[in-house]
Structure formats: C-alpha cells, structure tokens
Design a protein around this motif. Structure first.
Motif, PDB file in Angstrom:
ATOM      1  N   THR A  43       0.872  -0.679   0.092  1.00 58.33           N
ATOM      2  CA  THR A  43       0.082  -0.431   0.627  1.00 58.33           C
ATOM      3  C   THR A  43       0.778   1.581   0.166  1.00 58.33           C
ATOM      4  N   SER A  44       1.970   1.180   0.746  1.00 61.16           N
ATOM      5  CA  SER A  44       2.883   2.157   0.444  1.00 61.16           C
ATOM      6  C   SER A  44       3.499   2.117  -0.567  1.00 61.16           C
ATOM      7  N   LEU A  45       3.202   1.331  -1.474  1.00 62.92           N
ATOM      8  CA  LEU A  45       4.027   2.333  -3.097  1.00 62.92           C
ATOM      9  C   LEU A  45       3.135   2.947  -3.568  1.00 62.92           C
ATOM     10  N   THR A  46       1.757   3.208  -3.124  1.00 61.60           N
ATOM     11  CA  THR A  46       0.738   4.316  -3.739  1.00 61.60           C
ATOM     12  C   THR A  46       0.845   5.448  -3.285  1.00 61.60           C
ATOM     13  N   GLY A  47       1.413   5.616  -2.194  1.00 60.62           N
ATOM     14  CA  GLY A  47       2.253   6.457  -0.627  1.00 60.62           C
ATOM     15  C   GLY A  47       0.815   6.682  -0.499  1.00 60.62           C
ATOM     16  N   ALA A  48      -0.264   6.123   0.128  1.00 64.44           N
ATOM     17  CA  ALA A  48      -1.603   6.190   0.664  1.00 64.44           C
ATOM     18  C   ALA A  48      -0.935   5.816   1.948  1.00 64.44           C
ATOM     19  N   VAL A  49       0.162   5.784   2.213  1.00 63.22           N
ATOM     20  CA  VAL A  49       1.044   5.447   4.298  1.00 63.22           C
ATOM     21  C   VAL A  49       2.309   5.008   3.653  1.00 63.22           C
ATOM     22  N   GLY A  50       2.957   5.719   4.914  1.00 60.50           N
ATOM     23  CA  GLY A  50       4.672   5.496   4.943  1.00 60.50           C
ATOM     24  C   GLY A  50       5.180   3.905   5.002  1.00 60.50           C
ATOM     25  N   THR A  51       6.367   3.900   4.377  1.00 58.49           N
ATOM     26  CA  THR A  51       7.254   2.815   4.588  1.00 58.49           C
ATOM     27  C   THR A  51       7.213   2.909   5.717  1.00 58.49           C
ATOM     28  N   ILE A  52       7.597   1.306   5.796  1.00 61.65           N
ATOM     29  CA  ILE A  52       7.637   1.205   7.560  1.00 61.65           C
ATOM     30  C   ILE A  52       9.783   0.943   7.032  1.00 61.65           C
ATOM     31  N   ASP A  53      10.145   1.242   8.273  1.00 63.69           N
ATOM     32  CA  ASP A  53      11.767   1.327   7.934  1.00 63.69           C
ATOM     33  C   ASP A  53      13.061  -0.081   8.471  1.00 63.69           C
ATOM     34  N   GLU A  54      12.111  -1.226   9.240  1.00 62.77           N
ATOM     35  CA  GLU A  54      12.422  -2.125   9.198  1.00 62.77           C
ATOM     36  C   GLU A  54      12.182  -3.126   9.715  1.00 62.77           C
ATOM     37  N   PRO A  55      11.415  -3.606   8.750  1.00 64.59           N
ATOM     38  CA  PRO A  55       9.975  -4.987   8.900  1.00 64.59           C
ATOM     39  C   PRO A  55       9.856  -5.143   9.808  1.00 64.59           C
ATOM     40  N   ASP A  56      11.620  -6.002   9.849  1.00 65.97           N
ATOM     41  CA  ASP A  56      11.594  -7.166  10.634  1.00 65.97           C
ATOM     42  C   ASP A  56      11.465  -6.880  12.016  1.00 65.97           C
ATOM     43  N   VAL A  57      11.641  -5.692  12.170  1.00 63.91           N
ATOM     44  CA  VAL A  57      11.566  -4.810  14.008  1.00 63.91           C
ATOM     45  C   VAL A  57      10.183  -5.339  13.843  1.00 63.91           C
ATOM     46  N   GLU A  58       9.422  -4.297  12.687  1.00 63.15           N
ATOM     47  CA  GLU A  58       8.256  -4.454  12.813  1.00 63.15           C
ATOM     48  C   GLU A  58       7.248  -5.552  12.844  1.00 63.15           C
ATOM     49  N   VAL A  59       7.602  -6.583  12.623  1.00 63.74           N
ATOM     50  CA  VAL A  59       6.750  -8.144  12.591  1.00 63.74           C
ATOM     51  C   VAL A  59       7.135  -8.409  13.836  1.00 63.74           C
ATOM     52  N   ALA A  60       7.908  -7.939  15.014  1.00 60.61           N
ATOM     53  CA  ALA A  60       9.152  -8.637  16.200  1.00 60.61           C
ATOM     54  C   ALA A  60       7.507  -8.090  17.100  1.00 60.61           C
ATOM     55  N   ARG A  61       7.752  -7.185  16.526  1.00 58.44           N
ATOM     56  CA  ARG A  61       7.075  -5.710  17.857  1.00 58.44           C
ATOM     57  C   ARG A  61       5.267  -6.464  17.757  1.00 58.44           C
ATOM     58  N   LEU A  62       4.965  -6.389  16.565  1.00 56.59           N
ATOM     59  CA  LEU A  62       3.497  -7.141  16.349  1.00 56.59           C
ATOM     60  C   LEU A  62       3.203  -8.657  17.221  1.00 56.59           C
ATOM     61  N   VAL A  63       4.109  -8.989  16.461  1.00 58.00           N
ATOM     62  CA  VAL A  63       4.212 -10.631  17.650  1.00 58.00           C
ATOM     63  C   VAL A  63       4.210 -10.126  18.725  1.00 58.00           C
ATOM     64  N   ALA A  64       4.988  -9.692  19.509  1.00 56.58           N
ATOM     65  CA  ALA A  64       5.010  -9.134  21.403  1.00 56.58           C
ATOM     66  C   ALA A  64       3.760  -8.793  21.417  1.00 56.58           C
ATOM     67  N   ASP A  65       3.405  -8.086  21.109  1.00 53.07           N
ATOM     68  CA  ASP A  65       1.816  -7.349  20.655  1.00 53.07           C
ATOM     69  C   ASP A  65       0.770  -8.254  21.238  1.00 53.07           C
ATOM     70  N   VAL A  66       1.098  -9.156  19.862  1.00 56.33           N
ATOM     71  CA  VAL A  66      -0.731  -9.717  20.240  1.00 56.33           C
ATOM     72  C   VAL A  66      -0.680 -11.436  21.039  1.00 56.33           C
ATOM     73  N   ALA A  67       1.264 -11.913  20.777  1.00 48.40           N
ATOM     74  CA  ALA A  67       1.056 -12.753  21.510  1.00 48.40           C
ATOM     75  C   ALA A  67       2.058 -13.226  23.047  1.00 48.40           C
ATOM     76  N   GLY A  68       2.342 -11.938  22.651  1.00 52.32           N
ATOM     77  CA  GLY A  68       3.405 -11.683  23.783  1.00 52.32           C
ATOM     78  C   GLY A  68       3.225 -10.704  24.840  1.00 52.32           C
ATOM     79  N   LEU A  69       4.596 -10.346  25.471  1.00 49.76           N
ATOM     80  CA  LEU A  69       3.948  -8.952  26.749  1.00 49.76           C
ATOM     81  C   LEU A  69       4.309  -7.734  25.875  1.00 49.76           C
ATOM     82  N   GLY A  70       4.457  -7.356  24.482  1.00 45.09           N
ATOM     83  CA  GLY A  70       4.382  -5.876  23.930  1.00 45.09           C
ATOM     84  C   GLY A  70       5.850  -5.691  24.955  1.00 45.09           C
ATOM     85  N   VAL A  71       5.715  -4.744  24.977  1.00 43.56           N
ATOM     86  CA  VAL A  71       7.162  -3.545  25.226  1.00 43.56           C
ATOM     87  C   VAL A  71       7.664  -4.285  26.459  1.00 43.56           C
ATOM     88  N   LEU A  72       7.018  -5.103  27.112  1.00 45.41           N
ATOM     89  CA  LEU A  72       8.370  -5.662  27.655  1.00 45.41           C
ATOM     90  C   LEU A  72       8.671  -6.975  27.712  1.00 45.41           C
TER      91      LEU A  72
END
Length: 411
Positions: A43-72
């Motif tokens: 979607t970011s290729l259309t300019g509608a949203v910004g790009t994610i600088d580090e996709p792997d880091v963002e995936v890890a954050r999302l997994v921690a938020d949903v399946a883990g303990l978030g920022v902890l």
C-alpha cells in the motif's frame, strides 16, 4: 489512530479471522504479522501510507503485542534480566546482576491492565476486589505476582520474576563461584546419604537455584515429590511429581494450601520430599514428615543459618495452641541435619556463606549447631563442625572424613 496501533489492530483482526490461538500457535501469529506488514508495504507504494523502515523489527513488535507481553517482551527474552517490575505506568524497573535499573519504557494504565489480563489468561488464576493478590506461573516458567490497586497505593503493582537457570548441578555452582569444590563435594555426598537439608537466605539470594542443584544430586532410582506455592523448581530427574497450591474459588472454597500438599505427598510413595518455600504452619507437617524417616530438602527466608533454625522452631507454633516449643525445638534438633545459607553481596554476586550442621542437642531452649564450612576473607573454609549422622554416610557407601577433607567427585 497512530500507524503502530493500526497495524496491531489489523493483526488482531487477522488472528481472529484465521481462528489462531496466540498462546498455542505463535508461529501462526508471526505469519499473520508478516502478511499485514507486507500488505502495508504494498500500500505504501501508492503513497497512501508511509513505509516501514525496519519490517523485521515491526513484525517482532506485532508478535509481542498480540502473542507476547508487548513492550515487556524484549525484557522477558533478555537472558541478563532477572526480574521485571512495574511500580507505575512510567516506572518500569529491571534487575540485572542483582542491580536495579529504571527502564525507558512508558506504559498506560489500560496497557498494564491488558498485560495483566493477558498473563493471567494462561494461568487459571484470578484477580479482583475479593482476591487482590495473585501468584502465578507464566508459560516460560517465570513467576508473576500482582497486587491490585487499592492494596498497592495508586497503581497495580506487577512483578515478573524470571528463573534464569545458570546452574543445574553443584559442579556448575563451583564454576560460577557460588561454592568451592570441597563444599560442593560434601553437599553432594550429604544429599546422596539422605540428610535433611534446609537452604536459607534472603529474597533473590539464590535459594531456588541452590535447591535445584542439591536436588540434582538425588540418585535417579529414588522418587521425588515436591510441593510449592507456585511452580518454581526445575529438576532434571526421571521420577518426579510436582505439586502446587490452589487459591480459593469465587465462592471462597476449594483452596489447597501447602499443609495439605505436604500431607498428600506422603501418600505418593516418595523417597524424597522437597518443599519449595517454608513460610508458615506447613513447617510442622514438614518436620513430622522428615522425623518419620523420609529424607527431604526445603528452603526458608532467613538472615543466617542459625536464624533459620530459630525460625524452623517458631513457625510450627502457628499450627495451633496445642503445639508448644517443648515439642517443636527438640524435633527440629533431631530432624534437620544441615542448613546451607546463601546471600547476595553488594556487587550482586550470590554465594554460599556457611554450611551449618545440627548436633541434635538443645541448649537453653535453642537448637545447637556447628559450622562445617564458613566464608572467611571471601573464601569458604573448613570449620570445626560435622554432621551428627555419620551412619547415613556409611550406609550410602561414603567416607565422611574423605568428603570433609576434599577428595574427588568420583563416588
């Protein structure tokens, strides 16, 4: 809604659509997070949203938020972190190497409440106005303690005590500097001989680790039954049954306390009994079990080995008015063989400070004891004491004099 929250919401929706259980299938949660991030990048290729600088880091954050303990979650995954606690949304601390550190993590009241609910959802324990305290085990084996707002002033207090297992046997404790070879050899022989050993120390002094390592010396052909308030022991043994207390239910009944577990364990044909933490009247049941000829290990909070013996002589009095010191003190003297005291120094290093032998005698209403090993000038040295039950070593085929003199591990 900020982009990070939007991505988290989309992952949660996808997890629900795919009927994924985050606790049972974290790999599927990761796949869902990767799919959401990939869709965002397209979607970011259309300019509608910004790009994610580090996709792997963002995936890890999302997994921690949903399946883990978030920022902890990164703190939970960090092997150098021993404990995490939350005093307020903006006061998150950790302990590393026995030292306390204030982290840069900032939470919200709702975020902490959600974290607590998520952690408790896997434990079967509850937290409400009628039950404002909770002790529970997290899936990784870490211990969770929560005190509800109203009991803790101003905010719900959360502690996550990680079990960072740096040692599983006495030899490993020698390598870490907790023990020296001579003391470790003597303790291993004492366990094999079936002596009753109490580990004492303050909070975070390494009692559970030391108890685990002592239990690791129990011969494999024997049967171990352990009882704890919350599962903390981690023993590598082929025949081990682990029991845990249960809090009362919603109607106030159904509680299983440590006294009941000690009594129940005697019906399970144990060769050894291990009590994770002696705190109250269960001390009486432990003494009665050990006095019947069943060898055991236990731990207790105390500032020295002698204070541990004094506490063991006092706690049974909580069992009822018909229990008196005239019965308890001689029972402690005839039942407990050794007290191993461990402590943490100013640098955060945990080490055994003394090993004390109980002589079996009572003087002026106190249990008499003698130091077998004591720390002088930073080193454990041989003292004058020795276990009273030499016959136990002889029956196990061990030479007590050789064990006290150094020798080798080959027995």
């Amino acid at each position: 809604m900020d982009p990070a929250t939007t991505l988290t919401t989309r992952v949660r929706e996808l997890v629900r659509e795919r009927r994924i259980d985050p606790r049972a299938d974290p790999a599927a949660v990761r796949q869902a997070a990767q799919d959401v991030v990939a869709d965002h990048e397209r979607t970011s290729l259309t300019g509608a949203v910004g790009t994610i600088d580090e996709p792997d880091v963002e995936v890890a954050r999302l997994v921690a938020d949903v399946a883990g303990l978030g920022v902890l979650q990164p703190l939970v995954d960090d092997p150098t972190v021993e404990e995490i606690w939350i005093n307020a949304p903006d006061r998150v601390f950790v302990a590393r190497g026995g030292r306390h550190e204030l982290t840069s993590i900032i939470l919200t009241s709702d975020g902490v409440r959600e974290l607590v609910e998520r952690m408790l959802s896997t434990t079967g324990r509850r937290l409400d106005v009628s039950q404002p305290f909770v002790d529970a085990n997290l899936p990784g084996g870490h211990r969770l303690h929560v005190v509800l707002d109203g009991i803790a002033k101003g905010f719900t207090a959360v502690n996550i005590r990680k079990f960072v297992a740096r040692a599983h046997d006495l030899e490993a404790l020698v390598e870490l500097g907790t023990l020296d070879t001579a003391t470790a050899q003597f303790l291993r022989g004492s366990v094999v001989a079936g002596l009753n050993i109490v580990v004492s120390g303050a909070t975070q002094a390494g009692k559970t680790t030391l108890l685990n390592c002592l239990a690791g010396a129990i011969p494999g052909h024997e049967r171990i039954v352990s009882a704890e308030e919350v599962y903390e022991l981690q023993i590598t043994h082929p025949d081990w049954v682990q029991l845990q207390c249960r809090p009362p239910g919603l109607e106030g009944n159904g509680e299983i306390d440590l006294r009941a577990l000690v009594k129940e364990s005697l019906r399970m044909r144990p060769s050894r009994l291990i009590i994770g933490e002696v705190r109250a009247a269960e001390c009486l049941d432990l003494l009665l079990a050990l006095n019947s000829g069943l060898p055991g290990l236990a731990s207790i909070h105390a500032n020295s080995a002698r204070q541990a013996l004094a506490k063991l002589s006092t706690l049974p009095l909580l069992a009822g008015e018909n229990i008196g010191a005239g019965f308890v003190v001689p029972t402690v003297a005839s039942t407990v063989d050794l007290v191993v005291h461990t402590a943490m120094d100013a640098s955060g290093r945990r080490a055994v400070q003394e090993v004390v032998a109980v002589t079996g005698r009572v003087e002026s209403g106190s249990v008499e004891s003698e130091p077998v090993f004591e720390r002088r000038g930073g080193e454990l040295v041989r003292a004058v004491g020795r276990p009273a039950r030499r016959d136990a070593f002889t029956r196990a085929g061990l030479d007590l004099d050789a064990l006290l003199g150094g020798g080798s591990w080959g027995y």
